[in-house]
Design an enzyme around this catalytic site. Sequence first.
Site, mmCIF file in Angstrom:
data_model
loop_
_atom_site.group_PDB
_atom_site.id
_atom_site.type_symbol
_atom_site.label_atom_id
_atom_site.label_comp_id
_atom_site.label_asym_id
_atom_site.label_seq_id
_atom_site.Cartn_x
_atom_site.Cartn_y
_atom_site.Cartn_z
ATOM 1 N N ASP A 208 14.715 24.345 9.695
ATOM 2 C CA ASP A 208 14.117 24.731 11.246
ATOM 3 C C ASP A 208 14.737 24.605 12.118
ATOM 4 O O ASP A 208 16.340 24.035 12.249
ATOM 5 C CB ASP A 208 12.627 23.742 10.890
ATOM 6 N N ASP A 210 14.765 21.708 14.511
ATOM 7 C CA ASP A 210 14.103 20.914 15.418
ATOM 8 C C ASP A 210 12.545 21.347 16.411
ATOM 9 O O ASP A 210 12.341 21.783 16.209
ATOM 10 C CB ASP A 210 15.047 19.245 15.411
HETATM 11 N N1 LIG Z 1 13.816 18.620 12.146
HETATM 12 C C1 LIG Z 1 13.967 17.641 10.762
HETATM 13 N N2 LIG Z 1 14.239 16.030 11.261
HETATM 14 C C2 LIG Z 1 14.722 15.382 10.074
HETATM 15 N N3 LIG Z 1 14.877 16.112 8.506
HETATM 16 C C3 LIG Z 1 14.734 17.019 8.581
HETATM 17 N N4 LIG Z 1 14.326 17.955 7.148
HETATM 18 C C4 LIG Z 1 14.319 18.948 7.858
HETATM 19 N N5 LIG Z 1 13.603 19.307 9.278
HETATM 20 C C5 LIG Z 1 14.163 18.112 9.874
#
Ligand SMILES: Nc1ncnc2[nH]cnc12
Length: 288
Positions: A208, A210
Amino acid sequence: MDKVIGVIGGSGLYDIAGLEDRQWQSMDTPFGAPSDALLTGWLDGVKMVFLPRHGRGHRHLPSTVNYRANIAAMKMMGVTDLVAMSAVGSLKEAYAPGDFLVVDQYIDRTFAREKSFFGTGLVGHVPFAHPTCPRLSEICLTAGQEVGGTLHMGGTYVAMEGPQFSTLAESRLYRSWGADVIGMTGMPEAKLAREAEICYACVAMITDYDCWHPDHDAVDVAQVVATAHANAERARALVAALPSRLKGPQTDCASGCNRALDGAIMTAPDRRDPEMIEKLTCVAGRVL
Ligand SMILES: Nc1ncnc2[nH]cnc12
Ligand SMILES: CSC[C@H]1O[C@H](OP(=O)(O)O)[C@H](O)[C@@H]1O
């Protein structure tokens, strides 16, 4: 002694395929129980040891994973080369969901975890400027290239406590620091592997953007899980491409990972706590 490959599987990777003579082996360590039984077997004539970081069925929070027991168990199984597979969020436009990235630096923002095998009565400090093993990281790179897909070499992983994802202000702060990816489990795993003198590399699987990205909303765990599952086959293929590159006897690591404890212990021999010595023998026996 021949090399033994360890693999720690993150979100979406709870098993590996293709092992001969495979068996799940429960074990205990002086630091408690690892996240689950360890899967052992042979691939291309090389011994492999696999451990799902959150346990099968994803039962342990990032903060409650027993990292010390996990690394101690790997050491007790004779693991010389440990590859960590981890789901992460991207902090840079250029790193898209579905890409992999071989981590070479960390910023440790975790605060509620046991971060060292050492303690009162046995104090030790290992070098950690270069937290991953360059040789093993290079092997992960070539294994990943053989498998295909986009793979980036080098990047900084912010380890956050979680389990909640970051606020927008935090995500922007980490970007301003120049960090590349964010996850919740990279630390203290890498620190403990160094204390245990195991060569360690981390393949981050981006799930992703974030929450900083203007075209993407807050992190959606369903989306993260879907991408993690989509990544899993490629992750398994990368793992299967490791043994042919690591076959053979363990030799001294050019970066010193397997001798990290040389000169590291500060406590005077006559002031060392015998109970601590006994407890740490499984990871630091070479120098105790
Ligand atoms: N955006 C994110 N922040 C922290 N851990 C994650 N693991 C997968 N995506 C994450
Ligand atoms: C499912 S998103 C949050 C979760 O995913 C990552 O786990 P891992 O590093 O074990 O793959 C992240 O660190 C969080 O624990």
